[in-house]
Write a protein that holds these residues in place. Structure first.
Motif, PDB file in Angstrom:
ATOM      1  N   VAL A 305       0.853  -1.194   0.000  1.00 39.28           N
ATOM      2  CA  VAL A 305       0.000   0.000   0.000  1.00 39.28           C
ATOM      3  C   VAL A 305       0.888   1.242   0.000  1.00 39.28           C
ATOM      4  O   VAL A 305       0.615   2.222  -0.700  1.00 39.28           O
ATOM      5  N   ALA A 306       1.973   1.189   0.780  1.00 42.87           N
ATOM      6  CA  ALA A 306       2.926   2.306   0.798  1.00 42.87           C
ATOM      7  C   ALA A 306       3.579   2.495  -0.572  1.00 42.87           C
ATOM      8  O   ALA A 306       3.823   3.628  -1.000  1.00 42.87           O
ATOM      9  N   VAL A 307       3.844   1.388  -1.260  1.00 45.42           N
ATOM     10  CA  VAL A 307       4.404   1.463  -2.618  1.00 45.42           C
ATOM     11  C   VAL A 307       3.434   2.202  -3.538  1.00 45.42           C
ATOM     12  O   VAL A 307       3.844   3.051  -4.346  1.00 45.42           O
ATOM     13  N   ALA A 308       2.146   1.900  -3.420  1.00 46.57           N
ATOM     14  CA  ALA A 308       1.142   2.541  -4.277  1.00 46.57           C
ATOM     15  C   ALA A 308       0.942   4.002  -3.919  1.00 46.57           C
ATOM     16  O   ALA A 308       0.748   4.858  -4.802  1.00 46.57           O
ATOM     17  N   LEU A 309       0.988   4.320  -2.629  1.00 41.09           N
ATOM     18  CA  LEU A 309       0.707   5.685  -2.179  1.00 41.09           C
ATOM     19  C   LEU A 309       1.862   6.640  -2.424  1.00 41.09           C
ATOM     20  O   LEU A 309       1.629   7.846  -2.613  1.00 41.09           O
ATOM     21  N   ASP A 310       3.078   6.143  -2.430  1.00 41.50           N
ATOM     22  CA  ASP A 310       4.241   7.039  -2.529  1.00 41.50           C
ATOM     23  C   ASP A 310       4.182   7.990  -3.726  1.00 41.50           C
ATOM     24  O   ASP A 310       4.323   9.197  -3.544  1.00 41.50           O
ATOM     25  N   PRO A 311       3.937   7.501  -4.945  1.00 36.07           N
ATOM     26  CA  PRO A 311       3.865   8.451  -6.067  1.00 36.07           C
ATOM     27  C   PRO A 311       2.643   9.363  -6.021  1.00 36.07           C
ATOM     28  O   PRO A 311       2.683  10.482  -6.524  1.00 36.07           O
ATOM     29  N   LEU A 312       1.569   8.882  -5.393  1.00 39.61           N
ATOM     30  CA  LEU A 312       0.362   9.692  -5.305  1.00 39.61           C
ATOM     31  C   LEU A 312       0.532  10.858  -4.344  1.00 39.61           C
ATOM     32  O   LEU A 312      -0.037  11.939  -4.545  1.00 39.61           O
ATOM     33  N   LEU A 313       1.330  10.647  -3.295  1.00 42.28           N
ATOM     34  CA  LEU A 313       1.526  11.678  -2.288  1.00 42.28           C
ATOM     35  C   LEU A 313       2.560  12.715  -2.696  1.00 42.28           C
ATOM     36  O   LEU A 313       2.678  13.773  -2.068  1.00 42.28           O
ATOM     37  N   THR A 314       3.298  12.424  -3.763  1.00 43.37           N
ATOM     38  CA  THR A 314       4.384  13.333  -4.167  1.00 43.37           C
ATOM     39  C   THR A 314       4.145  13.931  -5.542  1.00 43.37           C
ATOM     40  O   THR A 314       5.065  14.478  -6.149  1.00 43.37           O
ATOM     41  N   ARG A 315       2.927  13.802  -6.079  1.00 39.88           N
ATOM     42  CA  ARG A 315       2.638  14.345  -7.421  1.00 39.88           C
ATOM     43  C   ARG A 315       2.575  15.864  -7.388  1.00 39.88           C
ATOM     44  O   ARG A 315       2.138  16.462  -6.412  1.00 39.88           O
TER      45      ARG A 315
END
Length: 315
Positions: A305-315
């Protein structure tokens, strides 16, 4: 007496098969695919697609990859059920599966598994890409021929190397989006590789009498619980260290390494605690290996879940 009991059991199963409803048969075929295993495999596929896309991937591509991956995993599980039906009848954990209960015949299950494999390859090849389809087919073949048929009944290292098949979803999720391999999915592939022994050995420790009864040399069968605990700790450290490699290799934000460090610390604490309990007592009630088993599921889920969220949180 044993023969009489077995004959009575077989007769009861035969009668049960005759009385099985359409709902029972459908449920039996679904059971052959081991849905819980499919859930776990897809959990490592979809987040990688988000990471590879550096955001939200195309919905149609996600659906095609999920459907193709689920069909492939279900096929491998069904083949496994066919090959292992002799020992499944004797193990408490597996004796309620479709083949031991004679709701589905071995021949029908074999056809079912083959149809799923063909459909999976077609779906991935047509709506994803040939690289993902090839990787999925390779994972299926590896699980069936290498793990199930070659390693499982012959060596304590069965799940270590046989578990490679369960690592492929990370590669498939990446190639589905990018069309090529890279070091990033390889790191995640290795995370799952090191995660598999602690996860599986904890379960095997709980059911070690079952495995011993059918001569499957899982590590907890041939080694004392304390040694199993030590091996689990070693693989757990390797898993956590590998998970942190994603930060420099993939250039993640601060979010992923922070999440990986916290999750890893909690898992390592649980692994060390179980090892301590195993050194103090060989009794299953004292060791409580299922606590680590469930913790391993939660760890892998939250890490991806952290792998999926990382790019979403830094866009």
């Amino acid at each position: 007496m044993t023969y009489v009991a077995q004959s009575a059991s077989a007769a009861a199963d035969s009668q049960q098969a005759e009385q099985a409803t359409i709902k029972d048969v459908v449920a039996a075929y679904v059971g052959l695919t081991k849905p819980r295993v499919i859930e776990l495999l897809l959990l490592t596929t979809v987040p990688v697609m988000f990471f590879a896309a550096r955001g939200i991937p195309e919905l149609g591509l996600v659906v095609a990859t999920v459907v193709g991956g689920a069909l492939s995993a279900g096929s491998a599980s069904a083949y496994n059920c066919v090959y292992d039906r002799d020992i499944d009848e004797q193990m408490r954990r597996t004796r309620r599966r479709a083949l031991p209960r004679h709701i589905v015949s071995a021949g029908s299950a074999l056809v079912f598994a083959t149809v799923l494999a063909v459909l999976s390859t077609v779906v991935l090849a047509l709506w994803v890409n040939w690289l993902s389809a090839t990787l999925s087919l390779l994972a299926n073949a590896f699980y069936v021929f290498v793990y199930t048929m070659l390693l499982k009944r012959r060596t304590t290292q069965n799940i270590v190397w046989g578990g490679l098949a369960g690592c492929f979803p990370a590669l498939i999720g990446w190639t589905a989006v990018t069309g090529e391999l890279a070091w990033t999915p390889v790191v995640l592939f290795l995370v799952v590789f090191f995660w598999t022994p602690p996860h599986t050995w904890a379960l095997a420790l709980r059911y070690r009498e079952d495995y011993a009864g059918v001569d499957v040399p899982m590590l907890p069968v041939v080694k004392p619980a304390a040694e199993v605990g030590r091996q689990i700790v070693l693989y757990s450290w390797a898993m956590v260290a590998t998970s942190l490699l994603l930060w420099p290799v993939a250039g993640t934000s601060w979010f992923y390494p922070a999440a990986a460090a916290v999750l890893g610390a909690v898992f390592l604490l649980e692994a060390h605690r179980m090892w301590g309990r195993a050194r103090a007592s060989d009794a299953l009630a004292d060791i409580n290996p299922m606590r680590l088993f469930h913790s391993s599921n939660l760890y892998l889920s939250l890490l991806f879940v952290a792998v999926a969220l990382d790019p979403l949180l830094t866009r």
